[in-house]
Scaffold this active site. Sequence first.
Site, PDB file in Angstrom:
ATOM      1  N   HIS A 128       0.181   0.950   1.001  1.00  0.00           N
ATOM      2  CA  HIS A 128      -0.362   1.015  -0.359  1.00  0.00           C
ATOM      3  C   HIS A 128       0.496   0.229  -1.349  1.00  0.00           C
ATOM      4  O   HIS A 128       1.656   0.533  -1.549  1.00  0.00           O
ATOM      5  CB  HIS A 128      -0.467   2.476  -0.787  1.00  0.00           C
ATOM      6  N   SER A 156      -3.484   0.331  -6.976  1.00  0.00           N
ATOM      7  CA  SER A 156      -4.330   1.481  -6.739  1.00  0.00           C
ATOM      8  C   SER A 156      -5.383   1.558  -7.854  1.00  0.00           C
ATOM      9  O   SER A 156      -6.070   0.583  -8.113  1.00  0.00           O
ATOM     10  CB  SER A 156      -3.468   2.742  -6.651  1.00  0.00           C
ATOM     11  N   ASP A 170      -2.966   0.957   4.915  1.00  0.00           N
ATOM     12  CA  ASP A 170      -3.371   1.775   3.775  1.00  0.00           C
ATOM     13  C   ASP A 170      -4.831   2.176   3.936  1.00  0.00           C
ATOM     14  O   ASP A 170      -5.705   1.309   4.024  1.00  0.00           O
ATOM     15  CB  ASP A 170      -3.183   0.960   2.487  1.00  0.00           C
TER      16      ASP A 170
END
Length: 513
Positions: A461, A186, A436
Amino acid sequence: MRPLPRPAAVLFLGVLLPTAAWALAPPRFPGPHSHPRRGANGVGGGYEYETRYFRQRLDHFSFSGEEDDAAFFQQRYLVGRGGGWAGPGGPIFFYCGNEGDIAWFAANSGLVWEAAPRFAALVVFAEHRYYGESMPFGSKAKAYNSSKSMAYLTAEQALADYAVLLADLKRNLSAEGSPVVLFGGSYGGMLAAWMRLKYPHIAVGALASSAPILQFEDIVPSTIFYDLVSDDFRRESLSCFLTIKDSWKALEDQGNGQDGLLKLSKTFHLCQTLKTSGQLSDWLSSAYSYLAMVDYPIPSEFLMPLPANPIKEVCRNIDSQPEGTSILQRIYAGVNVYYNYTGIVRCFDLNDDPHGMGGWDWQACTEMVMPMSSSEDRSMFAPYKFDYASYAEDCIKNFGVRPRPRWITTEFGGHNITTVLEKFGSNIIFFNGLLDPWSGGGVLKNISESVIAIVAPLGAHHIDLRPAAPEDPEWLVSLRESELKIISGWLSDYYGARGALFQPVAAKDSSAS
């Protein structure tokens, strides 16, 4: 990491959108629970580590001459233990900390720990400044006190922290010749990729998982995030998708009616009566966004305790209600899967941010400006067009700063990414799972022989970084093996250039030190 500001409180990348009754509240990047679970004696998720602190400089980019305590802070970092490291000259696996408590990221990044023994690597997880325990000025209250005290919360400063920490650590371990492989998911994945580009002499390569480095300016459509969230729900059930799409008007209509806010508060089992229907809209849209991010094929507790394929479970709850059930009652039945799958929550506090992202709101109002809109047709959210003027106004109101929407692409690039990285980048893996919604801002195609995109159509994710589990599908097991094979190649090239042999080893430990 999360997306932009919102109405009078902040969600994702944390700023505020206009206070329309059903304006979108951008989702944050997934962050840790406000009280991450930790084991005793430095054990998180079954991985053993030693907690250490490094006296880090507050401002790497000025020479004010000040050397007092206020010019430094204690940066926390975790060092794996277990006896698996090869010693000086052996690899170092370095995780670039995200916007949250580093112990939580360490517990949820099993790939780093589980791969380390195979390479006889030392594991290090470094905490991002202004998060967890790594607070300048001695406390979170002082660090977050004003725009002046928060001015040092930037990605550039964080990357410099990691570079300085690594250099010092290697000196202390007499391991100047140890190759470093960066990891991150991320926002941490963005940092890992950017660090490889900014400090190529520090690390031999980077695994950047679910890193939306293209989510800035107009590089990708501003609608892409919420379109992809919507696609995930439509994929499970068209009727579920349409119920959610119709719910925003039903919510607003009831909120505007007599005792409407009280009725909404009772329908959704809220601990306090709503002040605006927008509060509830934010809460719901955040849940849908997070569900899309963590739509894993196995049960998880990454954000909340959730079943496997949680969107399927949400849509099953929405669609299976008895005939005559209102739209909003159906929505409550669905969202309850996210906020209360364990069934132990008696009422919901909308003021409680279970993901505890703190400083991300500041980062979104300074340099992490990611435009977010919602389209009319493809999206299940109420239509919304990103308005920079309103966004900037909210940032000035809340923090006293004006965003710099072009700074990230100036500092790290993003436009013409293929041409630029093909010529100037190397040894980066970009992983993205297409379920995601952040994948819309990710690198989805190979750029060169060494800047590789690995795409998982059924991935969510940074699922590749998650701890391995017996229930993992074969595609995920194979995907992780592909990533490790590429990393093995980087290390072989590094040692080969030095006239040394690199041979991955089989080790029993799940951690290295």
